[in-house]
Scaffold this motif. Structure first.
Motif, short mmCIF file in Angstrom:
data_model
loop_
_atom_site.label_atom_id
_atom_site.label_comp_id
_atom_site.label_asym_id
_atom_site.label_seq_id
_atom_site.Cartn_x
_atom_site.Cartn_y
_atom_site.Cartn_z
N GLY A 1 2.66 5.63 -7.32
CA GLY A 1 1.59 6.24 -8.11
C GLY A 1 1.68 7.75 -8.11
O GLY A 1 1.44 8.40 -9.14
N LEU B 1 0.83 -1.21 0.00
CA LEU B 1 0.00 0.00 0.00
C LEU B 1 0.86 1.26 0.00
O LEU B 1 0.59 2.22 -0.74
N SER C 1 -9.55 5.08 -5.95
CA SER C 1 -8.86 4.46 -4.81
C SER C 1 -9.85 3.91 -3.80
O SER C 1 -9.74 2.76 -3.36
N ASN D 1 2.95 1.42 -3.40
CA ASN D 1 2.06 1.72 -4.52
C ASN D 1 1.58 3.17 -4.47
O ASN D 1 1.51 3.85 -5.50
N ALA D 2 1.24 3.64 -3.28
CA ALA D 2 0.76 5.02 -3.16
C ALA D 2 1.85 6.01 -3.56
O ALA D 2 1.60 6.96 -4.32
N ILE E 1 -7.40 10.54 -8.16
CA ILE E 1 -7.31 9.19 -7.59
C ILE E 1 -8.28 8.90 -6.44
O ILE E 1 -8.43 7.73 -6.07
N TYR F 1 -10.32 0.00 -2.86
CA TYR F 1 -10.17 -0.50 -1.50
C TYR F 1 -11.47 -1.10 -0.97
O TYR F 1 -11.45 -2.00 -0.14
#
Length: 198
Positions: free
Chosen positions: A140, A133, A171, A136-137, A167, A175
């Motif tokens: 991104g 997480l 997002s 990736n965050a 996003i 999730y």
């Protein structure tokens, strides 16, 4: 002085000079050196503060949907934190690496607290999920901002608004519902590895 340093490091990166930080804080460079000892020590204190604020924001956001939406309404004041985190990753120094590892450790802690509270689903691999997480965050964010070279990183509000506009909805949807329609890919992978994480 510390908050001015956070903003300077976010706006200019870690090469920002003590004089620049002092000018932003409205104090002398000598006072900063006297108080913190060195620019490296000042950065270390900024790291601690940014991590604490980020951890607090994440924990508050996981307290419930109303708290998360309230954060969105006040998002403008958090732009410098976002850019500071980005600068820490791009820095590539041992300090930057340690910063990201602390973010991952924090993510594991607040994620597991949210699992205990029934806000998040349990994971087969909590440390792995936290690492995914966070990386990736951040990854991104780096790609997203690279696609908007017209936005100066020093423009914290625009950076944050652009990020959220692009996003936030996908997002939250991802999730909430995931991507795969069923568990067949996970089932096959667990059979493939034979010894899933405990």
């Amino acid at each position: 002085m510390r908050d001015a340093a956070i903003e300077c490091f976010a706006a200019e990166g870690f090469p920002a000079s003590v004089r620049t930080i002092a000018a932003r804080a409205g104090v002398s460079a000598g006072l900063i050196r006297h108080h913190f000892g060195s620019k490296e020590a000042l950065r270390a204190e900024c790291d601690v503060e940014v991590l604490a604020r980020h951890r607090s924001l994440k924990a508050e956001g996981l307290a419930g949907p109303a708290a998360a939406m309230a954060q969105l309404a006040e998002a403008d004041e958090h732009g410098a934190l976002l850019v500071y985190i980005l600068r820490s990753v791009q820095d590539g120094s041992p300090a930057g690496t340690a910063f990201v590892e602390r973010m991952i450790a924090d993510a594991l802690a607040y994620s597991e607290a949210a699992v205990a509270d029934g806000v998040l689903r349990p994971s087969l691999d909590p440390p792995g999920r936290a690492r995914l997480l966070v990386t990736n965050a951040i990854g991104g964010l780096i790609v997203q901002l690279a696609m908007h070279p017209e936005i100066p990183l020093a423009d914290f509000k625009t950076v944050l608004k652009t990020t959220l506009d692009e996003i936030a909805l996908p997002s939250i949807e991802l999730y909430t519902y995931g991507v795969f329609a069923d568990s067949s890919y996970l089932d096959q992978y667990l059979l493939y590895i034979g010894d899933p994480p405990r």
